[in-house]
Design a protein around this motif. Structure first.
Motif, PDB file in Angstrom:
ATOM      1  N   TYR A  76      28.865  46.737  77.428  1.00  8.39           N
ATOM      2  CA  TYR A  76      28.978  46.194  78.770  1.00  8.39           C
ATOM      3  C   TYR A  76      28.220  44.883  78.910  1.00  8.39           C
ATOM      4  O   TYR A  76      27.184  44.658  78.266  1.00  8.39           O
ATOM      5  N   GLU A  77      28.736  44.032  79.778  1.00 10.58           N
ATOM      6  CA  GLU A  77      27.987  42.880  80.246  1.00 10.58           C
ATOM      7  C   GLU A  77      27.209  43.335  81.480  1.00 10.58           C
ATOM      8  O   GLU A  77      27.733  44.063  82.319  1.00 10.58           O
ATOM      9  N   VAL A  78      25.959  42.913  81.577  1.00  6.80           N
ATOM     10  CA  VAL A  78      25.101  43.378  82.658  1.00  6.80           C
ATOM     11  C   VAL A  78      24.694  42.185  83.514  1.00  6.80           C
ATOM     12  O   VAL A  78      24.197  41.179  83.004  1.00  6.80           O
ATOM     13  N   VAL A  79      24.911  42.291  84.839  1.00  3.64           N
ATOM     14  CA  VAL A  79      24.671  41.191  85.764  1.00  3.64           C
ATOM     15  C   VAL A  79      23.882  41.700  86.965  1.00  3.64           C
ATOM     16  O   VAL A  79      24.154  42.789  87.475  1.00  3.64           O
ATOM     17  N   ARG A  80      22.915  40.904  87.392  1.00  4.30           N
ATOM     18  CA  ARG A  80      22.171  41.228  88.609  1.00  4.30           C
ATOM     19  C   ARG A  80      22.709  40.355  89.742  1.00  4.30           C
ATOM     20  O   ARG A  80      22.799  39.139  89.616  1.00  4.30           O
ATOM     21  N   MET A  81      23.088  40.986  90.874  1.00  8.01           N
ATOM     22  CA  MET A  81      23.702  40.276  91.991  1.00  8.01           C
ATOM     23  C   MET A  81      23.260  40.904  93.309  1.00  8.01           C
ATOM     24  O   MET A  81      22.865  42.065  93.351  1.00  8.01           O
ATOM     25  N   PRO A  82      23.360  40.144  94.413  1.00  8.00           N
ATOM     26  CA  PRO A  82      23.128  40.733  95.743  1.00  8.00           C
ATOM     27  C   PRO A  82      24.337  41.547  96.181  1.00  8.00           C
ATOM     28  O   PRO A  82      25.429  41.423  95.616  1.00  8.00           O
ATOM     29  N   VAL A  83      24.162  42.384  97.191  1.00  2.83           N
ATOM     30  CA  VAL A  83      25.288  43.145  97.726  1.00  2.83           C
ATOM     31  C   VAL A  83      26.275  42.216  98.424  1.00  2.83           C
ATOM     32  O   VAL A  83      27.488  42.345  98.308  1.00  2.83           O
ATOM     33  N   PHE A  84      25.747  41.234  99.165  1.00  7.57           N
ATOM     34  CA  PHE A  84      26.601  40.314  99.904  1.00  7.57           C
ATOM     35  C   PHE A  84      26.235  38.871  99.573  1.00  7.57           C
ATOM     36  O   PHE A  84      25.070  38.547  99.354  1.00  7.57           O
ATOM     37  N   TYR A  85      27.249  38.022  99.538  1.00  6.17           N
ATOM     38  CA  TYR A  85      27.044  36.583  99.432  1.00  6.17           C
ATOM     39  C   TYR A  85      27.281  35.963 100.814  1.00  6.17           C
ATOM     40  O   TYR A  85      28.046  36.484 101.621  1.00  6.17           O
ATOM     41  N   GLN A  86      26.613  34.844 101.092  1.00  6.85           N
ATOM     42  CA  GLN A  86      26.780  34.181 102.383  1.00  6.85           C
ATOM     43  C   GLN A  86      28.195  33.618 102.539  1.00  6.85           C
ATOM     44  O   GLN A  86      28.747  33.596 103.626  1.00  6.85           O
ATOM     45  N   ASP A  87      28.786  33.131 101.461  1.00  5.41           N
ATOM     46  CA  ASP A  87      30.150  32.631 101.541  1.00  5.41           C
ATOM     47  C   ASP A  87      31.114  33.683 100.985  1.00  5.41           C
ATOM     48  O   ASP A  87      30.735  34.581 100.243  1.00  5.41           O
ATOM     49  N   ARG A  88      32.358  33.566 101.371  1.00  8.63           N
ATOM     50  CA  ARG A  88      33.355  34.586 101.081  1.00  8.63           C
ATOM     51  C   ARG A  88      33.922  34.444  99.670  1.00  8.63           C
ATOM     52  O   ARG A  88      34.135  33.344  99.182  1.00  8.63           O
ATOM     53  N   HIS A  89      34.186  35.589  99.032  1.00 10.37           N
ATOM     54  CA  HIS A  89      34.825  35.568  97.720  1.00 10.37           C
ATOM     55  C   HIS A  89      36.228  34.962  97.824  1.00 10.37           C
ATOM     56  O   HIS A  89      36.885  35.068  98.859  1.00 10.37           O
TER      57      HIS A  89
END
Length: 667
Positions: free
Chosen positions: A201-214
């Motif tokens: 697996y590739e492992v990434v740390r991210m927030p639950v929400f981003y301020q701008d939209r995907h």
């Protein structure tokens, strides 16, 4: 059509401590049977025009011609990042439905059997920012499918766009600039379950929400060019060789024209047409219209459909001339998806918290049912109980025959967002107030407009008042009192009914969110505001009985007992709901109740004053306060309005999903 309205009968037993056992029997349920239960925010129409798929957490497949459910699929379960299903698309032969979701999977479903035939994953595990424990597979946020090249594309939570061969399941690679922090879980501090092998697996740390939209995704008709449109810009990619072709500054929603020549972006400021080959800005379709939500071309490319931020409805544009051809009311800015059926004759939409709706393009009429398509915010019995009048967030007012519970008539306007209903005393008339400062007097049962009064437009208000909402009515001694939310304050306009002229305008509350209720003879009137202030007056706004503050703020409902001796208010004190009952003339608190639920939306006294009915957005959705006891009605939820019949034997409740339930006392 035989499936227009679904009527059900059931019995709910309520126990009251001092009056023994009482029955509340449901005598009618006014809802659209077709597509019943199709609540969701993802939508797809099959290329053969026979199927409609709707996804929320689960997925339903429906017969597009009859509105009957054909398949119920597991879909994508709820995860930490919420969302469930985030993309739906049919393959070109309509035999397979492809879905993606926040559980990080892409699933292929057989549309005839409902069986899962293939599942793809990103092989990315994500950690919540600031956490050292894995959250699971990386969520996916959007989906697109290329039939000519058999490619499935999905946007990951890290903003990367991953590509697969839809026929073999082979992973083809990634385009876009990924976000998030790539981490080495072998470092000290990470808590990895023993049964989780992260070697592949590739492992990434991210927030639950981003301020701008995907980004949302859209393939050009050639199936090779993939557009990814986020809040600010659009990137065009060659999906076969994974090379970027163009970048344009247009963001928001995005859609290719059927011939592939143009790409349209739309956001709150308007819509822009771009040359899809050069990226050149061609023209603006509307820079004054507040566009909201997705865009969709008709199959022949002649029409472009958009949502609207002011809840006016679906806007149908002539793409060649850029002119607005018509508006089809649907009543909510929270529009999730728009799809044309392949023949271009019907439009399917999903509206937040409501089921899928189909509209006939030529007539603008909603197909498959007479009931509301969005929340029923207001109810009143009229003409001595012969009719139940409902006002919904779908820009419609409806009159129902209380003997048969069949629809007698409907009144709708694109700009009509109903904010108040009032059964005019001793006449077959009903007043309808809206959020644009209009009061319309409608005849019953035809709902034909007889008179329109304009409010919030005299010198007492600011000249540039853009927020003008009719909040309520009272009628006494040939004077009509109209409660208004204008300029972030609460006002009372007094009209001479004989001459239909405005006599005076008084500022009643310093804050907005006016609520208004009156006694049976209309002599006692109570108004409340968002700050928790209550004003009581008799016969005229200038003859105040008293003014006081409830315990808390955010007053959501007020009701005056028919004899005028008691007033019920509901506000919020911190996390708690406070429903208080007061003596009218002394303003002393009689009792305090704590109903459950997420919020009280409406209250009404029975005609004899013995029962206070309380509507709640949560579950249960209906409470009764009677003989000193508060009881809930099992099986109710999401009530936004209610009304007693004149004889006090029935209670009508308006629900979040656009349906109406009618209950009858049978003691």
């Amino acid at each position: 059509m035989p499936y227009r309205i679904l009527l059900t009968v059931c019995t709910v037993i309520l126990l009251f401590a001092e009056c023994g056992q009482a029955e509340l029997r449901q005598v009618a349920q006014l809802k659209n049977k077709a597509f019943d239960g199709s609540n969701g925010h993802q939508l797809a129409c099959s290329p053969d025009g026979k199927l409609i798929a709707v996804g929320s957490y689960g997925i339903g497949i429906w017969n597009a011609q009859t509105g009957t459910r054909l398949q119920r699929l597991k879909g994508h379960p709820k995860t930490l990042s919420e969302g469930g299903v985030t993309g739906l698309v049919f393959t070109e032969d309509s035999r397979t439905l492809i879905s993606c979701g926040h559980d990080g999977a892409i699933r292929f479903w057989d549309t005839s059997t409902g069986k899962l035939t293939r599942e793809l994953t990103t092989n990315v595990i994500w950690f919540l920012k600031g956490n050292d424990f894995p959250c699971g597979p990386m969520p996916l946020h959007a989906l697109a499918y290329s039939a000519p090249h058999q490619i499935v594309a999905a946007v990951g939570h890290d903003w990367s766009i991953r590509l697969w061969n839809s026929r073999t399941g082979e992973y083809l690679g990634t385009v876009g600039e990924p976000r998030g922090e790539r981490i080495d879980v072998k470092q000290p501090g990470f808590k990895i379950p023993d049964d989780l092998d992260l070697s592949r697996y590739e492992v990434v740390r991210m927030p639950v929400f981003y301020q701008d939209r995907h980004p949302n995704l859209c393939f050009a008709p050639d199936g090779r060019t993939l557009a990814a449109t986020d809040s600010d810009q659009t990137c065009f990619w060659d999906a076969v060789n994974r090379k970027q072709q163009l970048k344009i500054p247009g963001g928001g929603a995005g859609q290719f024209s059927p011939d592939g020549r143009w790409y349209v972006t739309g956001n709150y400021d308007g819509m822009i047409v771009w040359n899809a080959q050069t990226g050149e800005k061609v023209r603006e379709i509307s820079n004054a219209t507040k566009v909201y939500g997705p865009l969709q071309f008709s199959p022949d490319g002649g029409l472009l459909v958009s949502g609207s931020a002011d809840s006016s409805g679906l806007r149908i544009w002539d793409f060649t001339t850029g002119t607005l051809k018509k508006t089809i009311p649907y009543g909510s800015p929270a529009l999730d998806a728009i799809r044309f059926t392949p023949d271009g004759k019907r439009i399917a939409v999903t509206v937040r918290l409501s089921q899928v709706h189909l509209f006939d393009l030529a007539s603008g009429q909603k197909l498959f049912g007479d009931a509301h398509t969005a929340t029923v915010d207001h109810l009143t019995f009229a003409a001595n109980g012969r009719f139940l009048i409902s006002g919904g967030a779908d820009a419609a007012v409806k009159a129902w025959d209380t003997q048969t519970w069949k629809l007698r008539s409907s009144f709708t306007r694109p700009e009509l967002y109903v904010s108040a209903l009032y059964s005019f005393p001793d006449t077959d008339r009903v007043f309808v107030g809206d959020r644009r400062g209009n009061s319309r007097l409608l005849q019953l049962p035809s709902l034909k407009p007889e008179l329109t009064l304009l409010h919030g437009n005299n010198k007492s208000y600011q000249k540039d008042s853009s927020y003008k909402t009719v909040a309520g009515y009272a009628f006494s001694d040939q004077r009509l009192f109209v409660g208004m939310d204008v300029d972030q304050a609460g006002w009372i306009e007094t009209w001479d009914w004989k001459t239909r002229t405005r006599i005076s305008t008084q500022k009643q509350h310093a804050t907005y969110h006016l609520r208004m209720a009156a006694s049976r003879d209309q002599s006692i009137v109570a108004t409340t505001d968002y700050g928790g202030n209550v004003v009581i007056w008799e016969n005229s706004p200038l003859q105040r009985i008293g003014q006081f503050q409830i315990d808390g703020k955010h007053t959501s409902a007020v009701a005056v007992r028919p004899d005028g001796k008691q007033i019920a208010t509901c506000g919020r004190s911190g996390p708690d709901l406070n429903l208080q009952i007061w003596k009218t003339h002394s303003q002393k608190e009689i009792t305090r109740l704590r109903p459950g639920g997420s919020g009280i939306t409406a209250m009404a006294w029975s005609p004899d004053g013995s029962t206070l009915a309380i509507a709640s957005m949560g579950s249960p959705g209906l409470y009764l306060y009677r003989s000193g006891q508060l009881s809930s009605v099992d099986g109710t939820r999401g009530c936004h309005s209610l009304a007693f019949s004149p004889d006090g034997q029935r209670i009508a409740t308006g629900l979040e999903d656009g349906s109406i339930e009618v209950w009858e006392f049978a003691e």
